[in-house]
Motif scaffolding. Sequence first.
Motif, PDB file in Angstrom:
ATOM      1  N   GLU A   9       0.831  -1.205   0.000  1.00 37.90           N
ATOM      2  CA  GLU A   9       0.000   0.000   0.000  1.00 37.90           C
ATOM      3  C   GLU A   9       0.864   1.253   0.000  1.00 37.90           C
ATOM      4  N   PHE A  10       2.011   1.211   0.666  1.00 42.90           N
ATOM      5  CA  PHE A  10       2.953   2.333   0.624  1.00 42.90           C
ATOM      6  C   PHE A  10       3.318   2.644  -0.830  1.00 42.90           C
ATOM      7  N   TYR A  11       3.731   1.613  -1.564  1.00 43.00           N
ATOM      8  CA  TYR A  11       4.152   1.839  -2.949  1.00 43.00           C
ATOM      9  C   TYR A  11       2.974   2.223  -3.851  1.00 43.00           C
ATOM     10  N   ARG A  12       1.789   1.726  -3.553  1.00 44.86           N
ATOM     11  CA  ARG A  12       0.609   2.135  -4.318  1.00 44.86           C
ATOM     12  C   ARG A  12       0.325   3.626  -4.097  1.00 44.86           C
ATOM     13  N   GLN A  13       0.391   4.051  -2.837  1.00 40.25           N
ATOM     14  CA  GLN A  13       0.167   5.464  -2.524  1.00 40.25           C
ATOM     15  C   GLN A  13       1.242   6.341  -3.163  1.00 40.25           C
ATOM     16  N   LEU A  14       2.476   5.884  -3.150  1.00 35.79           N
ATOM     17  CA  LEU A  14       3.563   6.640  -3.756  1.00 35.79           C
ATOM     18  C   LEU A  14       3.363   6.770  -5.269  1.00 35.79           C
ATOM     19  N   THR A  15       2.929   5.699  -5.913  1.00 33.69           N
ATOM     20  CA  THR A  15       2.652   5.736  -7.347  1.00 33.69           C
ATOM     21  C   THR A  15       1.528   6.716  -7.656  1.00 33.69           C
ATOM     22  N   LEU A  16       0.457   6.678  -6.866  1.00 38.38           N
ATOM     23  CA  LEU A  16      -0.647   7.625  -7.056  1.00 38.38           C
ATOM     24  C   LEU A  16      -0.170   9.064  -6.872  1.00 38.38           C
ATOM     25  N   LYS A  18       2.897  10.256  -7.363  1.00 44.10           N
ATOM     26  CA  LYS A  18       3.744  10.661  -8.485  1.00 44.10           C
ATOM     27  C   LYS A  18       2.912  10.954  -9.733  1.00 44.10           C
ATOM     28  N   LYS A  19       1.884  10.151  -9.978  1.00 50.48           N
ATOM     29  CA  LYS A  19       0.996  10.397 -11.119  1.00 50.48           C
ATOM     30  C   LYS A  19       0.271  11.730 -10.958  1.00 50.48           C
ATOM     31  N   ALA A  20      -0.221  11.995  -9.758  1.00 47.61           N
ATOM     32  CA  ALA A  20      -0.917  13.251  -9.498  1.00 47.61           C
ATOM     33  C   ALA A  20       0.037  14.441  -9.623  1.00 47.61           C
ATOM     34  N   HIS A  32      -1.641  11.776  -1.120  1.00 43.19           N
ATOM     35  CA  HIS A  32      -1.071  10.433  -1.281  1.00 43.19           C
ATOM     36  C   HIS A  32       0.343  10.351  -0.700  1.00 43.19           C
ATOM     37  N   LEU A  33       1.101  11.431  -0.811  1.00 42.09           N
ATOM     38  CA  LEU A  33       2.428  11.448  -0.186  1.00 42.09           C
ATOM     39  C   LEU A  33       2.312  11.333   1.332  1.00 42.09           C
ATOM     40  N   GLU A  34       1.331  12.022   1.911  1.00 45.80           N
ATOM     41  CA  GLU A  34       1.111  11.905   3.355  1.00 45.80           C
ATOM     42  C   GLU A  34       0.747  10.465   3.726  1.00 45.80           C
ATOM     43  N   ASN A  35      -0.130   9.850   2.939  1.00 43.43           N
ATOM     44  CA  ASN A  35      -0.497   8.452   3.202  1.00 43.43           C
ATOM     45  C   ASN A  35       0.727   7.546   3.120  1.00 43.43           C
ATOM     46  N   ALA A  36       1.543   7.751   2.090  1.00 39.69           N
ATOM     47  CA  ALA A  36       2.762   6.945   1.952  1.00 39.69           C
ATOM     48  C   ALA A  36       3.666   7.151   3.167  1.00 39.69           C
ATOM     49  N   HIS A  37       3.784   8.393   3.613  1.00 41.24           N
ATOM     50  CA  HIS A  37       4.622   8.678   4.778  1.00 41.24           C
ATOM     51  C   HIS A  37       4.127   7.925   6.008  1.00 41.24           C
TER      52      HIS A  37
END
Length: 111
Positions: A9-16, A18-20, A32-37
């Motif tokens: 899920e970390f990498y999914r959030q990071l991908t989202l 970067k796309k945004a 999404h960066l906050e979620n990844a963090h």
Amino acid sequence: MTQLQRKQEFYRQLTLAKKALKSKSFQMSFYHLENAHILGQKHVYRHTLSHYWMLAYGIKTNSSKEVVGQLFRIIASVLFTLFWVPKGNTGGSNISATKPIPVRKELQKYF
């Protein structure tokens, strides 16, 4: 949830994020960066990687506050992740780097 699911899920959030960021959806990217963090902050590499991308966000949005804050947080993530992290902290310069925050409802299942 397992650690593997949290990592995925970390990498999914990071991908989202970067796309945004690429499509200039800056508010969505930062969310999404906050979620990844939040998901990666107990792992040195993922914690540091989330701050790296927040730094990229700060550069892309011309936010000197975010750039300076993320430079500090990148160093702190390398030095302190193994000892202590403020659970739930979203990682942006808009919040104290040492303030614990309740984990977002949508992420609670990973903890």
